[in-house]
Design an enzyme around this catalytic site. Structure first.
Site, mmCIF file in Angstrom:
data_model
loop_
_atom_site.group_PDB
_atom_site.id
_atom_site.type_symbol
_atom_site.label_atom_id
_atom_site.label_comp_id
_atom_site.label_asym_id
_atom_site.label_seq_id
_atom_site.Cartn_x
_atom_site.Cartn_y
_atom_site.Cartn_z
ATOM 1 N N ASP A 14 92.026 61.403 58.004
ATOM 2 C CA ASP A 14 92.821 62.293 57.162
ATOM 3 C C ASP A 14 91.979 63.539 56.915
ATOM 4 O O ASP A 14 91.000 63.488 56.157
ATOM 5 C CB ASP A 14 93.178 61.608 55.845
ATOM 6 C CG ASP A 14 94.078 62.450 54.953
ATOM 7 O OD1 ASP A 14 94.258 63.664 55.250
ATOM 8 O OD2 ASP A 14 94.582 61.924 53.949
ATOM 9 N N TYR A 69 103.079 78.145 54.693
ATOM 10 C CA TYR A 69 102.556 78.088 56.059
ATOM 11 C C TYR A 69 101.909 79.418 56.444
ATOM 12 O O TYR A 69 100.805 79.453 57.005
ATOM 13 C CB TYR A 69 103.689 77.746 57.022
ATOM 14 C CG TYR A 69 103.240 77.472 58.434
ATOM 15 C CD1 TYR A 69 102.683 76.249 58.778
ATOM 16 C CD2 TYR A 69 103.382 78.435 59.435
ATOM 17 C CE1 TYR A 69 102.273 75.986 60.081
ATOM 18 C CE2 TYR A 69 102.980 78.182 60.730
ATOM 19 C CZ TYR A 69 102.429 76.952 61.053
ATOM 20 O OH TYR A 69 102.017 76.702 62.336
ATOM 21 N N LYS A 115 97.932 80.078 57.412
ATOM 22 C CA LYS A 115 97.477 80.564 58.706
ATOM 23 C C LYS A 115 96.733 81.896 58.590
ATOM 24 O O LYS A 115 95.831 82.181 59.391
ATOM 25 C CB LYS A 115 98.656 80.670 59.673
ATOM 26 C CG LYS A 115 99.269 79.305 60.013
ATOM 27 C CD LYS A 115 98.227 78.338 60.594
ATOM 28 C CE LYS A 115 98.826 77.017 61.019
ATOM 29 N NZ LYS A 115 97.839 76.105 61.633
#
Length: 254
Positions: free
Chosen positions: A64, A159, A163
């Site tokens: 993980d 997201y 990024k």
């Protein structure tokens, strides 16, 4: 105890499916011993079986990437089994529901940031440390960015933010790695066809609010790009590479 390690050892996170699986298969074909990390052990072990049938060497390590102890255990295994690491492909990542930001549950934000940013940081940090200690010193870290590191889609704040953070981390590692022969690259991918992205073939929300079908690119081309970067001598680096479907609405006005 270390094994008689092959010429090069690679790590792929998120290796159980999609881009990670395709990249792992490509690196195996190139002669790397590949350490396969991911949260689900079953697809990792299936990939090991597939590799061994081809006479290739793969090692599954369920991990993980959000958990510092899990990442530490992953890299302790790499060092114990192989004694070094030549390439780390930080690929594991997730998205959040595409909803207006005020409707997004904070838990989704935290899950994306913990996986896409903290997970990449933890694996890059550990890879950097091993590459710095090992002899000969050095190695290559390749981060899976996205074209969202440059331009967002509608309703993708978590997201996109994650990024953009990876882009900054990549540049920082590329700078900090100079003294230790550690190169860092980022590959920004647009519309690679995987199990998770197949839904996009039915239509994706555009900036003007319309839903439109977008072109997709075979994931093998992404794997080939990573393989190219991984094969470079450490004296050369691809700092950023964009691999995308040629006609997808990224540049221009769509």
């Amino acid at each position: 105890m270390t094994t008689n390690a092959p010429v090069k050892v690679a790590l792929v996170t998120g290796a159980g499916s999609g881009i990670g699986r395709s990249v792992a298969l490509g690196l195996l074909a190139d002669g790397f011993a590949v350490v396969l990390a991911g949260r689900r052990p079953e697809p990792l072990q299936a990939l090991v079986t597939e590799a061994e049938a081809q006479g290739q060497q793969a090692l599954a390590v369920p991990t993980d990437v959000r958990d510092p102890a899990s990442v530490d255990a992953l890299f302790a295994t790499i060092e114990e089994v192989y004694g070094r690491l030549d390439v780390a492909f930080n690929n594991a990542g997730i998205n959040a529901p595409a909803v207006p930001v005020d409707e997004l549950d904070v838990s989704h934000w935290l899950n994306v940031i913990n996986t896409n940013v903290t997970g990449v940081f933890l694996c890059a940090r550990a890879a950097f440390g091993l590459m710095r200690r090992q002899q000969p010193q050095g190695g290559r870290i390749i981060n899976n960015g996205s074209i969202s590191a440059h331009t967002p889609r509608p309703f993708t704040a978590p997201y996109t933010a994650s990024k953009h953070a990876v882009l900054g981390l990549t540049k920082a590692l590329a700078l900090d790695g100079r003294d230790y022969n550690i190169a860092c690259s980022q590959i920004d991918i647009g519309n690679a066809l995987t199990e998770l992205s197949v839904r996009m073939t039915k239509g994706v929300r555009q900036a003007n609010g319309q839903i439109a079908v977008e072109p997709m690119v075979d994931v093998s081309h992404v794997a080939d790009a990573v393989r190219y970067i991984a094969a470079l001598p450490l004296s050369a680096n691809v700092l950023n590479m964009t691999v995308m479907a040629t006609n997808m609405p990224f540049v221009g006005r769509g």
